[in-house]
Scaffold this motif. Sequence first.
Motif, PDB file in Angstrom:
ATOM      1  N   GLU A 150      19.636  87.947  19.884  1.00  0.00           N
ATOM      2  CA  GLU A 150      20.231  86.752  18.911  1.00  0.00           C
ATOM      3  C   GLU A 150      19.358  86.837  17.882  1.00  0.00           C
ATOM      4  OE1 GLU A 150      20.777  83.398  21.415  1.00  0.00           O
ATOM      5  OE2 GLU A 150      22.679  83.951  21.827  1.00  0.00           O
ATOM      6  N   TYR A 151      19.747  87.021  16.702  1.00  0.00           N
ATOM      7  CA  TYR A 151      18.758  86.861  15.245  1.00  0.00           C
ATOM      8  C   TYR A 151      19.053  85.541  14.630  1.00  0.00           C
ATOM      9  CZ  TYR A 151      17.730  91.419  16.534  1.00  0.00           C
ATOM     10  OH  TYR A 151      17.216  92.847  17.150  1.00  0.00           O
ATOM     11  N   TYR A 152      18.201  84.606  14.542  1.00  0.00           N
ATOM     12  CA  TYR A 152      18.607  83.368  13.790  1.00  0.00           C
ATOM     13  C   TYR A 152      17.979  83.452  12.487  1.00  0.00           C
ATOM     14  CZ  TYR A 152      19.491  81.453  18.429  1.00  0.00           C
ATOM     15  OH  TYR A 152      20.090  80.970  19.615  1.00  0.00           O
ATOM     16  N   PHE A 153      19.042  82.998  11.369  1.00  0.00           N
ATOM     17  CA  PHE A 153      18.316  82.970   9.888  1.00  0.00           C
ATOM     18  C   PHE A 153      17.280  81.989   9.689  1.00  0.00           C
ATOM     19  CE2 PHE A 153      22.786  84.037   8.633  1.00  0.00           C
ATOM     20  CZ  PHE A 153      22.972  85.058   9.317  1.00  0.00           C
ATOM     21  N   THR A 154      16.137  82.532   8.822  1.00  0.00           N
ATOM     22  CA  THR A 154      15.480  81.664   8.710  1.00  0.00           C
ATOM     23  C   THR A 154      15.594  80.891   7.343  1.00  0.00           C
ATOM     24  OG1 THR A 154      14.150  83.243   6.934  1.00  0.00           O
ATOM     25  CG2 THR A 154      13.423  83.423   9.257  1.00  0.00           C
ATOM     26  N   SER A 155      14.680  79.652   7.140  1.00  0.00           N
ATOM     27  CA  SER A 155      15.331  78.521   6.182  1.00  0.00           C
ATOM     28  C   SER A 155      15.124  79.548   4.600  1.00  0.00           C
ATOM     29  CB  SER A 155      14.172  77.558   6.219  1.00  0.00           C
ATOM     30  OG  SER A 155      12.840  77.986   6.013  1.00  0.00           O
ATOM     31  N   ASN A 156      14.272  80.566   4.613  1.00  0.00           N
ATOM     32  CA  ASN A 156      14.285  81.216   3.458  1.00  0.00           C
ATOM     33  C   ASN A 156      15.082  82.368   2.920  1.00  0.00           C
ATOM     34  OD1 ASN A 156      12.937  82.662   5.053  1.00  0.00           O
ATOM     35  ND2 ASN A 156      11.014  83.146   4.014  1.00  0.00           N
ATOM     36  N   THR A 157      16.143  82.364   3.790  1.00  0.00           N
ATOM     37  CA  THR A 157      17.207  83.188   3.386  1.00  0.00           C
ATOM     38  C   THR A 157      17.998  82.683   2.397  1.00  0.00           C
ATOM     39  OG1 THR A 157      17.231  84.016   5.520  1.00  0.00           O
ATOM     40  CG2 THR A 157      19.485  84.518   4.389  1.00  0.00           C
ATOM     41  N   GLU A 158      18.237  83.466   1.324  1.00  0.00           N
ATOM     42  CA  GLU A 158      19.169  82.952   0.017  1.00  0.00           C
ATOM     43  C   GLU A 158      20.203  82.454   0.456  1.00  0.00           C
ATOM     44  OE1 GLU A 158      19.495  85.586  -3.253  1.00  0.00           O
ATOM     45  OE2 GLU A 158      17.333  86.434  -3.044  1.00  0.00           O
ATOM     46  N   GLN A 159      20.436  81.185  -0.041  1.00  0.00           N
ATOM     47  CA  GLN A 159      21.807  80.472   0.491  1.00  0.00           C
ATOM     48  C   GLN A 159      23.282  81.329  -0.055  1.00  0.00           C
ATOM     49  OE1 GLN A 159      22.028  77.808   2.631  1.00  0.00           O
ATOM     50  NE2 GLN A 159      24.198  78.064   2.786  1.00  0.00           N
ATOM     51  N   SER A 160      23.265  82.019  -1.098  1.00  0.00           N
ATOM     52  CA  SER A 160      24.173  82.978  -1.619  1.00  0.00           C
ATOM     53  C   SER A 160      24.533  83.902  -0.524  1.00  0.00           C
ATOM     54  CB  SER A 160      23.917  83.397  -2.874  1.00  0.00           C
ATOM     55  OG  SER A 160      22.911  84.424  -2.852  1.00  0.00           O
ATOM     56  N   LEU A 161      23.426  84.360   0.246  1.00  0.00           N
ATOM     57  CA  LEU A 161      23.766  85.422   1.425  1.00  0.00           C
ATOM     58  C   LEU A 161      24.342  84.804   2.307  1.00  0.00           C
ATOM     59  CD1 LEU A 161      20.632  87.671   0.825  1.00  0.00           C
ATOM     60  CD2 LEU A 161      22.764  88.435   0.000  1.00  0.00           C
ATOM     61  N   VAL A 162      23.973  83.769   2.587  1.00  0.00           N
ATOM     62  CA  VAL A 162      24.375  83.092   3.924  1.00  0.00           C
ATOM     63  C   VAL A 162      25.786  82.895   3.632  1.00  0.00           C
ATOM     64  CG1 VAL A 162      24.333  81.092   5.410  1.00  0.00           C
ATOM     65  CG2 VAL A 162      22.109  82.335   4.702  1.00  0.00           C
ATOM     66  N   ASN A 163      26.098  82.301   2.364  1.00  0.00           N
ATOM     67  CA  ASN A 163      27.720  81.920   2.113  1.00  0.00           C
ATOM     68  C   ASN A 163      28.358  83.037   2.039  1.00  0.00           C
ATOM     69  OD1 ASN A 163      26.726  79.398   1.625  1.00  0.00           O
ATOM     70  ND2 ASN A 163      26.776  79.318  -0.396  1.00  0.00           N
ATOM     71  N   SER A 164      28.071  84.246   1.640  1.00  0.00           N
ATOM     72  CA  SER A 164      29.001  85.533   1.813  1.00  0.00           C
ATOM     73  C   SER A 164      29.312  86.083   2.980  1.00  0.00           C
ATOM     74  CB  SER A 164      28.252  86.658   1.130  1.00  0.00           C
ATOM     75  OG  SER A 164      26.981  87.236   1.430  1.00  0.00           O
ATOM     76  N   LEU A 165      28.731  85.606   4.034  1.00  0.00           N
ATOM     77  CA  LEU A 165      28.787  86.060   5.520  1.00  0.00           C
ATOM     78  C   LEU A 165      30.026  85.375   5.988  1.00  0.00           C
ATOM     79  CD1 LEU A 165      25.343  86.224   6.583  1.00  0.00           C
ATOM     80  CD2 LEU A 165      26.689  88.293   6.169  1.00  0.00           C
TER      81      LEU A 165
END
Length: 161
Positions: free
Chosen positions: A115-130
């Motif tokens: 399992e790969y958990y997103f770090t807090s420094n992942t850009e929110q725009s990338l997270v929103n595109s998933l």
Amino acid sequence: MKKIVLIIVLAVFGTLSSNAQITKVDQEVFGMDCAPCAYGLERGLNEMEGIEKVRVSLNDGKAYLDLTTNNSLSLKQIQEEVKENGFSAKNAEVVLEGQLVKEDNTLKIRVNNEEYYFTSNTEQSLVNSLQPGKVKVRGIVQDEEDGQVTNKWKIKITEVL
């Protein structure tokens, strides 16, 4: 009868195309200080089932791995092989194909048994595109202490593919 055959064919091909896997790993390696060291690590990684191509660079301090289609390797297995060859595995840039799921308000990507958990420094725009379901991403997996490597990782997503 034709409908049953069609359902079976769709189920088989649907399962094959939804395989979760790691497709590329650029693994930082700490402790390599000579050409024979790099060669030994390259030879050890090449013996792993699921590795298509390996290049170990003493100058970069990295092992560059391309994995075969439909492999079942885990990042843990790769890092354990690095350790067995006498080195420490540090950060890794990976390309993952897996299932994006949201549990307890937390996003993660499941790949095989990891399992790969997103770090807090992942850009929110990338997270929103998933979107939940199958995803393919590139990211940086944070270093874990060699003795504490598990099947859970922290990843900074750098690109959605």
